[in-house]
Design a protein around this motif. Structure first.
Motif, PDB file in Angstrom:
ATOM      1  N   GLU A 144       0.788  -1.431  -0.041  1.00 35.36           N
ATOM      2  CA  GLU A 144      -0.056  -0.123   0.159  1.00 35.36           C
ATOM      3  C   GLU A 144       0.828   1.447   0.010  1.00 35.36           C
ATOM      4  O   GLU A 144       0.479   2.260  -0.645  1.00 35.36           O
ATOM      5  N   ARG A 197       2.392   1.869  -3.474  1.00 34.88           N
ATOM      6  CA  ARG A 197       1.257   2.187  -4.422  1.00 34.88           C
ATOM      7  C   ARG A 197       0.962   3.658  -4.029  1.00 34.88           C
ATOM      8  O   ARG A 197       0.666   4.432  -5.059  1.00 34.88           O
ATOM      9  N   ARG A 198       0.838   4.020  -2.896  1.00 36.63           N
ATOM     10  CA  ARG A 198       0.351   5.586  -2.440  1.00 36.63           C
ATOM     11  C   ARG A 198       1.501   6.414  -3.126  1.00 36.63           C
ATOM     12  O   ARG A 198       1.440   7.538  -3.607  1.00 36.63           O
ATOM     13  N   THR A 234       1.595   6.485  -7.056  1.00 33.93           N
ATOM     14  CA  THR A 234       0.424   7.258  -7.359  1.00 33.93           C
ATOM     15  C   THR A 234       0.230   8.868  -7.027  1.00 33.93           C
ATOM     16  O   THR A 234       0.050   9.740  -8.016  1.00 33.93           O
TER      17      THR A 234
END
Length: 635
Positions: free
Chosen positions: A147, A150-151, A154
């Motif tokens: 996560e 991914r954060r 992004t």
């Protein structure tokens, strides 16, 4: 109305800025690249540290929040495992004091066997719960890292161009690699140790007091020295590990940008200078690590020394009490075992503190990036573009003013209307504001006053997807991504079929050279399209635009890096790409302007001439002078 909407754009890079500079410039200014800017005013540093700690806690809390059930189970497992471990020394005491005397008296080993069974059961329970804890914590830790990566990825993509122009690619890589790796190390090998150590310390202290308060006081006598040593280590290691994270980021930044610009490095013979700078940065990183290791070399043996001295004192005092008959041998044996359990976790805590400081410094950096807000923000209530069969792509500037940061104005109350489907060339001297106009249309920046409209809608009211679907910018450095030719053509439309890809390439005249490649459309283009010529890369870029079919196309010096034959090929492709859409062509080479229906001459942020090229040439004004100078340069 528009002037109050959104913050002023951040300053773009100047000659030595990190976003666009080459390796020669990049190599000489690294000292402050990775370091956070700290305020100089009194109390500023304390406020900064509080802010860092707060945003790190917010990030960690948001990462842990989706896993309440596994975290609760982890707590249960570690408590059970700790309790089983704490039971073993007490069972040893029971075995010595109540199991051995009956055996000596000839009454059989029943009691001792029961105690031994209890010890084996506690050891088995501790092993099972420990294994379950490690497996579950490993799974949760990897989910958290997934996560986090991914954060970060992004968020980096969402941040505005102004951020990327001041934040180097090396720093981006450092955030996503070394910083995430530091957190991974903490979650993978340190978290279970610190939880076990804390529970063991608390439980052992309680058991020491239960067994014998007198021995417990002797055992805890060196505790103030240990606390002072730990506080010192905490303070110094916090500084040391923050420096380590900054030092490794500098090394990565310099390495990445030097290798990215290796052609310029070799062309300007910068190898020795870059090596000298790298050696200095590498030495700084080594020194930062040495400082961290020096702190560990003092703290870890210090805690061990305090523990061994305490064991000696307890053994001396406990032996004297045992001789007087006021303490049993079992109590003394259990006490020594508990004492060993009490000081051994201090080693784990020191080792964990090493990783937690490194991870904490990394978490600060990541939290800082993740709390960066885009300078060009998404609208709270997006407005759709007007639907209908009519032409689309009308662009209008209404009283637009713009400056980079606190710099001087770049555009002055600019009013401009470009009808849908018109091809406009923008010319003028370097620094006149031509590219700024293009960036405002693409909404890489927002104006500080006035507004830019697309089909009557303020760009700040359009959502990102709508804007990027309708406005595309092509530069002289069109980036080709690793993959095949077909992958790069369908970059703006990933769902396009192979037939559509081929049709786009044929439309702009790129099919012949693509079909002649070793694997045709499935040929891999290499790093940044290095296996293709500049003209071929530009044709692939135009095929990409043709397939994406935007309403507005911006060409910023799209042919300036090409030779004459390649430029002719690209100009033929441009005629196809520009048909039926609004186009803004920025060019110094006025051969590109020939296909324009209208020419804007920009000087000092103002439009000084506007009209069809033939009329401007006949007027013998600024455009005519620029054209004559260009013709003389190629004569």
């Amino acid at each position: 109305m528009s002037a109050s909407r959104g913050p002023a754009p951040a300053s773009p890079p100047g000659p030595g800025a990190t976003g666009t500079r080459g390796p020669s410039a990049a190599a000489d200014g690294w000292r402050g690249v990775a370091a956070e800017q700290e305020p100089d005013e009194p109390g500023g540093r304390a406020a900064l540290l509080l802010d860092r700690a707060g945003r790190s806690r917010r990030l960690l809390g948001s990462l842990l929040r989706p896993h309440p059930a596994p975290i609760a189970l982890l707590v249960v497992l570690i408590v059970v495992s700790g309790a089983a471990g704490l039971a073993i020394p007490y069972l040893v005491k029971v075995g010595i004091d109540t199991g051995i005397p009956p055996l000596v008296a000839g009454r059989g080993p029943g009691t001792l066997l029961l105690v031994v069974g209890g010890v084996l059961g506690a050891a088995l329970l501790q092993g099972i719960t420990r294994q379950a804890f490690l497996r579950l914590s490993g799974r949760v830790g990897q989910d958290i890292l997934l996560e986090l990566r991914r954060r970060v990825f992004t968020h980096f993509q969402r941040l505005s161009l102004s951020f990327h122009e001041r934040y180097t690619s090396g720093r981006v890589i450092a955030r996503l690699t070394s910083d995430v790796e530091a957190i991974s190390e903490m979650l993978g090998s340190g978290f279970d140790r610190v939880v076990t150590a804390v529970l063991t310390l608390a439980g052992t202290a309680a058991m020491l007091l239960v067994l014998d308060a007198r021995l417990a006081l002797v055992a805890l006598l060196p505790l103030p020295v240990l606390v002072l040593l730990t506080l010192w280590f905490r303070r110094e290691s916090t500084i040391a590990y923050r420096r380590t994270r900054e030092a490794v980021a500098l090394v990565i930044v310099h390495f990445v940008e030097s290798m990215t610009g290796i052609r310029a490095v070799q062309a300007f013979r910068r190898e020795d200078r870059n090596q000298e700078i790298f050696a200095r940065l590498n030495a700084d990183y080594r020194d930062a690590n040495r400082r961290s290791m020096h702190l560990n070399a003092l703290y870890m043996p210090g805690t061990k020394l305090i523990g061994n001295v305490t064991v000696a004192l307890v053994l001396l005092y406990g032996g004297w009490l045992a001789l007087r008959g006021t303490v049993t041998v079992g109590v003394l044996a259990a006490f020594l075992l508990y004492l060993r359990q009490f000081y051994e976790p201090m080693q784990d805590l020191s080792q964990f503190y090493t990783s937690v400081q490194s991870a904490g410094a990394a978490l600060e950096k990541l939290a800082g990036v993740l709390e960066e807000r885009p300078a060009v923000a998404e609208p709270a209530r997006p407005v759709p573009l007007p639907a209908g069969p009519g032409p689309r792509g009308a662009v209008r500037f209404e009283g637009v003013e713009f400056r980079y940061g606190d710099g001087p104005p770049v555009l002055h109350r600019l009013d401009l209307a470009i009808p849908a489907g018109q091809t406009v060339a923008v010319v003028g001297p370097t620094g006149a504001g031509k590219t700024t106009i293009a960036k405002l249309i693409a909404r890489f920046y927002d104006p500080v006053a006035g507004r830019v409209l697309l089909d009557g809608v303020d760009l700040r009211d359009l959502d990102e997807a709508t804007l990027r679907r309708n406005v595309v910018m092509v530069t002289q450095e069109n980036f080709l991504f690793s993959g095949t030719v077909a992958d790069n053509i369908r970059f703006g439309r990933p769902d396009a079929t192979m037939a559509e890809v081929v049709a786009a390439a044929k439309a702009i005249g790129a099919h012949e050279f693509i079909a002649a490649l070793p694997d045709g459309y499935h040929t891999r283009v290499g790093k940044r399209g290095g296996r293709m010529s500049a003209g071929q890369r530009q044709l692939v870029a135009f095929a990409r635009v043709f397939l994406a079919d935007p309403a507005v196309l911006i060409l910023d010096e799209a042919t300036s890096s090409l030779d004459v034959p390649s430029e002719r090929l690209v100009q033929r492709a441009m005629a196809t790409v520009l048909a039926g859409r609004t186009a803004l062509i920025i060019a110094h080479r006025l051969s590109t302007v020939e296909i324009a229906q209208r020419v804007l001459v920009v000087e000092d942020g103002r439009i000084v001439e506007d009209g069809p090229p033939d009329r401007l040439i006949a007027a013998a004004g600024r455009f005519a002078a620029l054209r004559r100078a260009w013709l003389d340069s190629i004569a």
